[in-house]
Design an enzyme around this catalytic site. Structure first.
Site, PDB file in Angstrom:
ATOM      1  N   GLY A 238      -5.252 -26.118  57.925  1.00  0.00           N
ATOM      2  CA  GLY A 238      -4.931 -25.018  57.392  1.00  0.00           C
ATOM      3  C   GLY A 238      -3.549 -25.371  56.460  1.00  0.00           C
ATOM      4  N   SER A 239      -2.989 -26.340  56.881  1.00  0.00           N
ATOM      5  CA  SER A 239      -1.471 -26.503  56.372  1.00  0.00           C
ATOM      6  C   SER A 239      -1.581 -27.616  55.417  1.00  0.00           C
ATOM      7  CB  SER A 239      -0.759 -27.259  57.424  1.00  0.00           C
ATOM      8  OG  SER A 239      -0.288 -26.347  58.533  1.00  0.00           O
TER       9      SER A 239
ATOM     10  N   SER B 241       3.493 -28.134  58.132  1.00  0.00           N
ATOM     11  CA  SER B 241       2.621 -27.890  59.344  1.00  0.00           C
ATOM     12  C   SER B 241       3.157 -26.553  59.788  1.00  0.00           C
ATOM     13  CB  SER B 241       3.282 -29.126  60.426  1.00  0.00           C
ATOM     14  OG  SER B 241       2.639 -28.713  61.735  1.00  0.00           O
TER      15      SER B 241
ATOM     16  N   SER C 259       2.591 -25.080  62.671  1.00  0.00           N
ATOM     17  CA  SER C 259       3.262 -25.061  64.010  1.00  0.00           C
ATOM     18  C   SER C 259       4.555 -25.948  64.287  1.00  0.00           C
ATOM     19  CB  SER C 259       2.190 -25.590  64.851  1.00  0.00           C
ATOM     20  OG  SER C 259       1.871 -26.964  64.747  1.00  0.00           O
TER      21      SER C 259
ATOM     22  N   ARG D 232      -4.554 -21.215  59.261  1.00  0.00           N
ATOM     23  CA  ARG D 232      -5.653 -20.968  58.212  1.00  0.00           C
ATOM     24  C   ARG D 232      -5.201 -19.355  57.609  1.00  0.00           C
ATOM     25  NH1 ARG D 232      -7.898 -20.515  62.926  1.00  0.00           N
ATOM     26  NH2 ARG D 232      -9.544 -19.163  63.455  1.00  0.00           N
TER      27      ARG D 232
ATOM     28  N   GLU E  30     -14.074 -22.513  61.179  1.00  0.00           N
ATOM     29  CA  GLU E  30     -13.074 -22.009  62.087  1.00  0.00           C
ATOM     30  C   GLU E  30     -13.142 -20.505  62.433  1.00  0.00           C
ATOM     31  OE1 GLU E  30      -8.942 -23.613  61.934  1.00  0.00           O
ATOM     32  OE2 GLU E  30      -9.571 -24.662  59.892  1.00  0.00           O
TER      33      GLU E  30
ATOM     34  N   HIS F 174     -25.219 -35.748  40.817  1.00  0.00           N
ATOM     35  CA  HIS F 174     -25.589 -37.170  41.020  1.00  0.00           C
ATOM     36  C   HIS F 174     -26.010 -37.615  42.117  1.00  0.00           C
ATOM     37  CE1 HIS F 174     -24.247 -37.298  36.695  1.00  0.00           C
ATOM     38  NE2 HIS F 174     -23.493 -36.255  36.931  1.00  0.00           N
TER      39      HIS F 174
ATOM     40  N   LYS G  21      -6.165 -31.412  70.251  1.00  0.00           N
ATOM     41  CA  LYS G  21      -4.476 -31.900  70.337  1.00  0.00           C
ATOM     42  C   LYS G  21      -4.047 -32.163  71.735  1.00  0.00           C
ATOM     43  CE  LYS G  21      -3.483 -29.458  65.885  1.00  0.00           C
ATOM     44  NZ  LYS G  21      -2.920 -28.113  65.238  1.00  0.00           N
TER      45      LYS G  21
HETATM   46  C1  F6R Z   1      -6.025 -23.629  62.671  1.00  0.00           C
HETATM   47  C2  F6R Z   1      -6.063 -24.366  61.399  1.00  0.00           C
HETATM   48  C3  F6R Z   1      -5.904 -25.728  62.074  1.00  0.00           C
HETATM   49  C4  F6R Z   1      -4.429 -26.365  61.744  1.00  0.00           C
HETATM   50  C5  F6R Z   1      -4.373 -27.750  61.858  1.00  0.00           C
HETATM   51  C6  F6R Z   1      -2.817 -28.366  61.587  1.00  0.00           C
HETATM   52  O1  F6R Z   1      -5.893 -22.141  62.211  1.00  0.00           O
HETATM   53  O2  F6R Z   1      -6.248 -24.008  60.541  1.00  0.00           O
HETATM   54  O3  F6R Z   1      -6.792 -26.516  60.637  1.00  0.00           O
HETATM   55  O4  F6R Z   1      -3.842 -25.806  60.555  1.00  0.00           O
HETATM   56  O5  F6R Z   1      -4.856 -28.144  63.245  1.00  0.00           O
HETATM   57  O6  F6R Z   1      -1.897 -27.553  62.582  1.00  0.00           O
HETATM   58  P1  F6R Z   1      -0.670 -27.121  61.894  1.00  0.00           P
HETATM   59  O7  F6R Z   1      -1.102 -26.353  60.520  1.00  0.00           O
HETATM   60  O8  F6R Z   1       0.104 -26.573  62.722  1.00  0.00           O
HETATM   61  O9  F6R Z   1       0.175 -28.242  61.661  1.00  0.00           O
END
Ligand code: F6R
Length: 352
Positions: free
Chosen positions: A57-58, A99, A101, A151, A237, A253, A347
């Site tokens: 999402g980032s 990021s 988070s 996201r 997701e 193609h 993670k």
């Molecule tokens: C969760 C999401 C994930 C996170 C990814 C990276 O909503 O979309 O795809 O974005 O795991 O984490 P961040 O965004 O915190 O760096």
């Protein structure tokens, strides 16, 4: 299954208030733009290229930037979803480390490498380790509001970068486009919201049609390709379903040859073709021919048109429809759209 006219049941199943986050997207975009306008500019006498480094999402905000910039920017924009940066990154590459988070290990690793290479860096995060590092390093930091799923923070993770590119003179002013985009999203919201029943609500209608099927979302290079990728990610997701994407003209193609077998799978594919007025005229013709070729080989096919005048508005209008559709589809499967336990597990397992 949760019925889509049962507002109470949807709210009860929505532990992270994904519907609330969707409702707030127009306001989020307006606020995100202001954050970019108020941010400190990185120190760079010359910028030859831009790299956005992030995951999931980032990272998708980086893809939006790449797509938007390709037609108008004076320098290339690339997206990096990895621990390491491309070798060409150096003192004249502007690096956005994104990021939500602030704790994604791949992004932290790429951030450190950007610093070692002397690249001007801007960090975008709610805080976490990335926020702390940027603070220690004196790196321009854009702190975005916490409390959303990454996201669902796509405005915060895209528009500040767009604003900085414009302020650095790498793209022409975009204020008017941003304003139009917010207006288009606000209007669209009144048709997509949970209070609007299925026949009049295009997202609910599409969610019903997708139920029991695997969405395959097709966009077009340069316009809706990144949106197709976003739809796929949101189906994964939010609705927790398998979904796939591809783009014209490339899919003509290779992928297009694969609609013969296995029949049991094809019977459960639902094709969504995203259309934009700026699609290349030859691509428009390809879309029409391709739709006729495959329509009878899959469970369903729907074409969705972007709304709005500007490129930004059109990209985000399609994103908004896809986001709402994926959340409604989650409810049809009886699923909570918010938590992504598999990502959390991975993670954690990587950190152990
Ligand atoms: C969760 C999401 C994930 C996170 C990814 C990276 O909503 O979309 O795809 O974005 O795991 O984490 P961040 O965004 O915190 O760096």
């Amino acid at each position: 299954m949760i019925r889509l006219d049962d507002l109470m049941a949807m709210r009860e199943r929505d532990s992270m208030d994904m519907l609330g986050a969707l409702h707030g997207l127009p306001e989020q975009c307006a606020r995100a733009w202001e954050l970019g306008q108020a941010a400190a500019l990185p120190k760079a006498d010359r910028v030859d290229g831009v790299v956005v480094t992030g995951l999931g999402g980032s990272a998708i905000g980086g893809d939006l930037l790449r797509t938007y910039a390709a037609a108008v920017a004076s320098v290339p924009v690339a997206v990096n979803r990895d621990y390491v940066l491309p070798r060409h990154v150096g003192p004249h590459t502007l690096v956005f480390a994104v990021s939500y988070s602030g704790n994604t290990e791949e992004t932290l690793s790429a951030y450190r490498e950007a610093r070692e290479k002397g690249a001007p860096v801007v960090a975008i995060t709610t805080g976490g380790r990335l926020g702390a590092l940027a603070g220690e390093d004196g790196v321009p930091l854009i702190v975005v509001p916490a409390g959303l799923a990454p996201r669902a923070a796509t405005g915060y993770l895209f528009l500040p970068m767009l604003s900085l590119l414009s302020r650095l003179g790498l793209i022409a002013p975009v204020e008017e486009e941003v304003a139009e985009m917010v207006a288009v999203l606000t209007e669209l919201r009144s048709r997509l919201e949970p209070g609007v029943p299925a026949p009049e609500n295009p997202a609910k209608t599409l969610a019903w049609e997708l139920l029991g099927n695997v969405p395959v979302v097709w966009g077009a290079s340069g316009t809706t390709e990144v949106v197709a990728q976003r739809w796929k990610g949101q189906f994964n997701e939010n609705a927790k379903i398998a979904a796939y994407w591809n783009a014209f003209p490339e899919l003509n193609h290779n992928e297009i040859v694969g609609f013969e077998h296995p029949r049991q799978v094809l019977d459960h594919l639902y094709l969504v073709i995203l259309r934009d007025p700026d699609d290349h005229p030859r691509v428009k013709k390809r879309m029409a021919i391709t739709a006729d070729l495959v329509r009878h080989r899959v469970s369903g096919l729907k074409e969705i048109e972007a709304a709005g005048r500007s490129r930004l508005a059109r990209m985000y209008s399609l994103i908004y429809i896809g986001d709402y559709t994926s959340v409604y589809l989650a409810f049809l499967y009886g699923v909570d759209p918010g938590p992504v336990r598999v990502i959390d597990y991975l993670k954690q397992a990587m950190a152990d």
